[in-house]
Design a protein around this motif. Sequence first.
Motif, mmCIF file in Angstrom:
data_model
loop_
_atom_site.group_PDB
_atom_site.id
_atom_site.type_symbol
_atom_site.label_atom_id
_atom_site.label_comp_id
_atom_site.label_asym_id
_atom_site.label_seq_id
_atom_site.Cartn_x
_atom_site.Cartn_y
_atom_site.Cartn_z
ATOM 1 N N LYS A 93 36.869 29.508 -7.796
ATOM 2 C CA LYS A 93 37.819 28.442 -8.096
ATOM 3 C C LYS A 93 37.128 27.086 -8.010
ATOM 4 O O LYS A 93 35.992 26.965 -7.530
ATOM 5 N N THR A 94 37.851 26.064 -8.475
ATOM 6 C CA THR A 94 37.444 24.683 -8.274
ATOM 7 C C THR A 94 38.507 24.006 -7.422
ATOM 8 O O THR A 94 39.704 24.278 -7.581
ATOM 9 N N ILE A 95 38.077 23.174 -6.506
ATOM 10 C CA ILE A 95 38.997 22.426 -5.647
ATOM 11 C C ILE A 95 38.584 20.965 -5.724
ATOM 12 O O ILE A 95 37.602 20.555 -5.107
ATOM 13 N N GLY A 96 39.308 20.186 -6.516
ATOM 14 C CA GLY A 96 38.902 18.801 -6.692
ATOM 15 C C GLY A 96 37.545 18.734 -7.352
ATOM 16 O O GLY A 96 37.348 19.205 -8.475
ATOM 17 N N ASP A 97 36.568 18.196 -6.631
ATOM 18 C CA ASP A 97 35.212 18.104 -7.181
ATOM 19 C C ASP A 97 34.324 19.247 -6.711
ATOM 20 O O ASP A 97 33.127 19.248 -6.984
ATOM 21 N N ALA A 98 34.897 20.218 -6.005
ATOM 22 C CA ALA A 98 34.112 21.343 -5.482
ATOM 23 C C ALA A 98 34.209 22.556 -6.411
ATOM 24 O O ALA A 98 35.238 22.780 -7.051
ATOM 25 N N TYR A 99 33.133 23.320 -6.464
ATOM 26 C CA TYR A 99 33.052 24.495 -7.332
ATOM 27 C C TYR A 99 32.518 25.646 -6.499
ATOM 28 O O TYR A 99 31.518 25.502 -5.788
ATOM 29 N N MET A 100 33.170 26.811 -6.564
ATOM 30 C CA MET A 100 32.763 27.955 -5.739
ATOM 31 C C MET A 100 32.565 29.190 -6.607
ATOM 32 O O MET A 100 33.352 29.470 -7.509
ATOM 33 N N ALA A 101 31.495 29.929 -6.323
ATOM 34 C CA ALA A 101 31.210 31.184 -7.019
ATOM 35 C C ALA A 101 30.571 32.165 -6.041
ATOM 36 O O ALA A 101 30.088 31.774 -4.974
ATOM 37 N N LEU A 102 30.588 33.448 -6.418
ATOM 38 C CA LEU A 102 30.040 34.504 -5.564
ATOM 39 C C LEU A 102 28.991 35.313 -6.314
ATOM 40 O O LEU A 102 29.054 35.460 -7.534
ATOM 41 N N ALA A 103 28.058 35.868 -5.558
ATOM 42 C CA ALA A 103 27.086 36.816 -6.102
ATOM 43 C C ALA A 103 27.015 38.013 -5.161
ATOM 44 O O ALA A 103 26.947 37.850 -3.940
ATOM 45 N N GLY A 104 27.061 39.224 -5.749
ATOM 46 C CA GLY A 104 26.936 40.425 -4.935
ATOM 47 C C GLY A 104 28.160 40.766 -4.116
ATOM 48 O O GLY A 104 28.088 41.595 -3.209
ATOM 49 N N VAL A 105 29.297 40.164 -4.424
ATOM 50 C CA VAL A 105 30.532 40.447 -3.680
ATOM 51 C C VAL A 105 31.509 41.234 -4.545
ATOM 52 O O VAL A 105 31.986 42.295 -4.152
#
Length: 253
Positions: free
Chosen positions: A204-216
């Motif tokens: 997801k994105t939260i405001g100016d933050a960006y989150m991603a996963l690898a290997g999950v």
Amino acid sequence: FPVTIIDDNRTDQLALKEILAGYGNILLFCESLQEAHDALRRKEVGIILVNIDRPKFPSMEELQELLEEHKQHTHYSIVITENARTGSKLLRGLNSGAVDFINKPFNPHLIQAKIEVYKSLYYKDQRIAQLLSNILPRTILEELNQHGKFSPKRIDKGVVLFTDFVDFSMKSKSIKPLKLVKRLEYYFTRFDQIVERYKLEKIKTIGDAYMALAGVTEDNEEPVLRAAMAALEMRDFMRNEREVSRARYRDWE
């Protein structure tokens, strides 16, 4: 709105066409469950109407198989019967996965009202699905759709990638809101491309933050390396954007 009608009775077909045509409905008539199988493999359907009284109707078990196979692309199924009050066939139809019934002879106003109710529920389902897709990983959504729940899993080599713009709150005060949103959308679109290239899962994105996963949520090799390469490419992209911005006297530096 896609409505599939499974009925080989020409009189029923003409009557339902007259009742349901228009109102934003797209009607697809199938004369057998097998024909419906083929149609449902090609497109998503909001509502299925199926006549369970016809002599050529195979069995409730086959109807249940059809609804089960296409449950991710078929939202509401309604049976058509002349025996709504006395027949056990209606009960078996409902037990096979149908959510409602239409009695014969047809009552146009009642049929239209029922279809509108399930159309409204369908659109609500779509909005909920969109919200969930913005919150949960794709693999979790697939498990929820198939089993109605998801089981906790132990992850030994999972990686969380998280980005954040330095001094974003202070800098955003000097940029018009619409321009700010478009700028973030531009950056995040490029981040999406990078994440997809390295086979990460965007969370997801939260405001100016960006989150991603690898290997999950996926089992591709080298999750740490893939996440690190994605992060470096994001960094290099932002550095280049900063230099271009400075060169053009833009206000994002």
